[in-house]
Design an enzyme around this catalytic site. Structure first.
Site, PDB file in Angstrom:
ATOM      1  N   GLU A  26       0.701  15.446  -9.430  1.00 33.59           N
ATOM      2  CA  GLU A  26       1.458  15.626 -10.662  1.00 33.59           C
ATOM      3  C   GLU A  26       2.693  14.736 -10.544  1.00 33.59           C
ATOM      4  O   GLU A  26       3.419  14.832  -9.544  1.00 33.59           O
ATOM      5  CB  GLU A  26       1.871  17.096 -10.810  1.00 33.59           C
ATOM      6  CG  GLU A  26       2.556  17.330 -12.137  1.00 33.59           C
ATOM      7  CD  GLU A  26       3.034  18.759 -12.354  1.00 33.59           C
ATOM      8  OE1 GLU A  26       2.708  19.645 -11.556  1.00 33.59           O
ATOM      9  OE2 GLU A  26       3.751  18.949 -13.361  1.00 33.59           O
ATOM     10  N   ARG A  52      -3.266  23.636   3.416  1.00 39.10           N
ATOM     11  CA  ARG A  52      -2.220  22.634   3.222  1.00 39.10           C
ATOM     12  C   ARG A  52      -1.444  22.424   4.518  1.00 39.10           C
ATOM     13  O   ARG A  52      -1.423  23.270   5.401  1.00 39.10           O
ATOM     14  CB  ARG A  52      -1.288  23.009   2.078  1.00 39.10           C
ATOM     15  CG  ARG A  52      -0.448  24.245   2.282  1.00 39.10           C
ATOM     16  CD  ARG A  52       0.660  24.371   1.214  1.00 39.10           C
ATOM     17  NE  ARG A  52       0.182  24.039  -0.122  1.00 39.10           N
ATOM     18  CZ  ARG A  52       0.832  23.209  -0.956  1.00 39.10           C
ATOM     19  NH1 ARG A  52       1.956  22.641  -0.620  1.00 39.10           N
ATOM     20  NH2 ARG A  52       0.372  22.955  -2.153  1.00 39.10           N
ATOM     21  N   LYS A 104       8.206  20.248  -3.869  1.00 39.20           N
ATOM     22  CA  LYS A 104       8.837  19.165  -4.624  1.00 39.20           C
ATOM     23  C   LYS A 104      10.079  19.655  -5.369  1.00 39.20           C
ATOM     24  O   LYS A 104      11.043  18.915  -5.515  1.00 39.20           O
ATOM     25  CB  LYS A 104       7.835  18.563  -5.615  1.00 39.20           C
ATOM     26  CG  LYS A 104       6.917  17.538  -4.960  1.00 39.20           C
ATOM     27  CD  LYS A 104       6.091  16.815  -5.989  1.00 39.20           C
ATOM     28  CE  LYS A 104       4.803  17.537  -6.269  1.00 39.20           C
ATOM     29  NZ  LYS A 104       3.888  16.794  -7.148  1.00 39.20           N
TER      30      LYS A 104
END
Ligand code: ATP
Ligand code: MG
Length: 541
Positions: free
Chosen positions: A28, A252, A262
């Protein structure tokens, strides 16, 4: 072979997807990529390469509020820097027309409806996993009414938040994601690519799988938190009767002493806790690059960490190990003195400049050698001399001997001090018979120290970094505190150093090993007059 490769090899053997492999990396564009993304990039591009397939870059740009072209550009730069090339570049926003058409199809088939409830009412209706939820009072609208309302949503007739389109998956699944999930929301917001064309935007779950499908992705690899979204991924592909990629989840990457959200990284940048996204202390790819990491070291790290099915935390020292290992092979050796004290060789001629032969990289004979000027007055590290030393101190002491790297053995004869008792100069004598490379004498010295000739040194700025966070798990905070309270107040130290004059901005090398001190790289803040170095990592852990 990891479990994902096992699945893929099985699919190839069974002729699934005509035995083709097509993956994608779907960021994204709402921030810069970090080391966790690097892991995903290496995995997706690596698999495509290993099985002769393709990997797309797809920007998951369905949330216009947080996204920006600055991020799109940085993401492309970072993937290329890591050494990967995507087969096709796509944007989820390119599929908005197709997604809209498919949404109308689901409405026509009685599989989607417009809901006028507020966000709170919708959440409340979903209830708890152990009991079925409550159906929306708008759930049984006619197809005609739903179609009319959805078109008017698209045409901008309703304000933000007043209506949503929901899929009719049922309200009783124990998986809350499967209780009539939202497909579209109203957002009167300009998009960085589609401008003001749309005021309804698809949700992640309605956009992601369909984007994969449109691109003919075979294996849609994502992180574990999407496992609970998989039934919905499958439901949309089935309901729309379109190509159905297989979603596969892996754990992850989590790193000790590191934040990887982020949103939080953005906060560090916006509130000036760091110099920017590419601050050498940041876990971003551009931060690692500026710090002096090589693409190879990041790829090696991703490979070493491997693919897991369960969440775990990797020690950040493994990343540092990978940097060290690769830099040892590629970094040019040079001498630099960070905390200088003057060494005067009393019996060395005043104006003599002797050129010493130094090896550029003992790991790589092709790197050759260079000449380093050696003179009567040199800079050495203050810590390499001790006036009153115990037996464990092997470097220079009063009356003791040490070898000057690439040059002679010297013996300390006296020291000069200022009024406060600080050492201002160390006097030595050298033995001309002991030059490096001469037939071995029976002289034994326990240490070799580095130096830079006073008249042939330039001054550089050196930035020494410590971990950005003072604790192993910066996300774990007591009540009333935030991750910012875990910042390490001493993570940056700036020093002046003497370096060999031959180092310059125009030199082809960027990565150096300052002998005995660590790996350093030239920073972008350097000017022709003054170089700035970042310490990448120490020589040893
Ligand atoms: P963040 O939580 O930092 O905002 P994100 O998951 O929202 O990250 P995306 O841009 O959606 O960021 O991620 C793109 C891809 O990278 C996704 O497939 C995601 O699963 C993967 N990814 C993100 N973070 C990690 C991580 N720490 N380890 C491995 N893969 C990751
Ligand atoms: Mg995401």
């Amino acid at each position: 072979m990891n479990f994902i490769e096992e699945i893929i090899e099985n699919d190839i053997a069974n002729g699934k997807n005509d035995s083709k492999v097509h993956t994608r990396f779907p960021p994204e564009p709402n921030g810069y990529l970090h080391i966790g993304h690097a892991k995903s990039i290496c995995l997706n591009f690596g698999i495509a390469k290993k099985y002769g397939g393709l990997c797309n870059l797809r920007f998951d740009d369905t949330n216009p509020v947080k996204e920006d072209v600055e991020y799109v550009d940085s993401i492309k730069e970072d993937i290329n820097w890591l050494g990967f090339q995507w087969a096709e570049e796509h944007y989820a926003s390119d599929y908005f027309d197709q997604l809209y058409e498919w949404a109308e199809r689901l409405i026509l088939e009685g599989l989607a409806y417009v809901d006028d409830q507020s966000q709170e009412e919708i959440s409340k209706g979903r209830g708890v996993p152990t009991k079925p939820g409550t159906e929306s009072p708008f759930r049984n609208r006619s197809v005609e009414e739903n179609l009319d309302l959805f078109r008017r949503m698209k045409n901008g007739e309703f304000p933000d938040g007043s209506k949503v389109l929901r899929a009719k998956t049922g309200m009783s699944s124990p998986n809350m994601h499967m209780r009539d999930p939202i497909m579209y929301r109203i957002l009167h917001s300009e998009h960085h690519r589609t401008g003001n064309k749309w005021c309804i935007y698809p949700m992640y779950d309605y956009a992601h799988g369909q984007s994969d499908s449109i691109e003919g992705i075979t294996h849609s690899i994502c992180t574990l938190e999407f496992e609970v979204h998989r039934p919905l991924y499958d439901w949309f592909c089935e309901a729309l009767r379109i190509h159905h990629p297989q979603q596969i989840e892996f754990a992850r990457l989590n790193l000790s002493y590191t934040i990887m959200s982020k949103r939080k990284l953005l906060q560090l940048v916006k509130d000036h806790y760091v110099m920017g996204w590419d601050d050498p202390r940041m876990p971003t790819i551009c931060g690692l690059r500026r710090r002096g990491y090589t693409p190879q070291s990041v790829r090696n790290f991703a490979e070493t960490v491997g693919i897991a099915k369960r969440d775990n935390v990797i020690d950040v020292s493994l990343l540092e190990f990978c940097a060290r290992e690769d830099l040892n092979k590629v970094a040019t050796r040079t001498m630099a003195v960070l905390d200088p004290v003057k060494l005067i060789i009393d019996n060395f001629p005043e104006d003599k400049v002797e050129m010493m032969n130094a090896v550029n990289n003992p790991e790589n004979p092709d790197a050759g050698t260079r000449e380093v000027p050696f003179t009567k007055e040199l800079w050495i590290e203050r810590a390499d001399f001790r006036e009153n030393a115990d037996k464990k101190f092997y470097r220079l002491t009063l009356g003791g001997e040490v070898r000057l790297k690439y040059a002679y053995i010297v013996k300390c004869v006296s020291i000069d001090k200022d009024a406060e008792g600080n050492i201002t100069a160390i006097h030595v004598t050298y033995d001309p018979e002991t030059k490096s490379g001469m037939p071995a004498s029976n002289r034994k010295v326990k240490a070799t120290i580095h130096w830079v000739a006073v008249d042939y040194a330039s001054v550089a700025e050196v930035r020494l970094f410590d971990r950005l966070f003072a604790v192993p798990a910066p996300d774990e905070v007591e009540e009333g505190k935030t991750f910012l309270d875990n910042l390490n107040p001493d993570s940056l130290k700036v020093q002046q150093a003497y370096i060999e004059k031959t180092l310059s901005l125009s030199a082809p090398e960027r990565h150096y090993q300052f002998e005995r001190l660590g790996y350093f790289c030239i920073d972008k803040d350097s000017t022709a007059d003054k170089l700035v170095f970042n310490k990448t990592v120490s020589l040893k852990q």
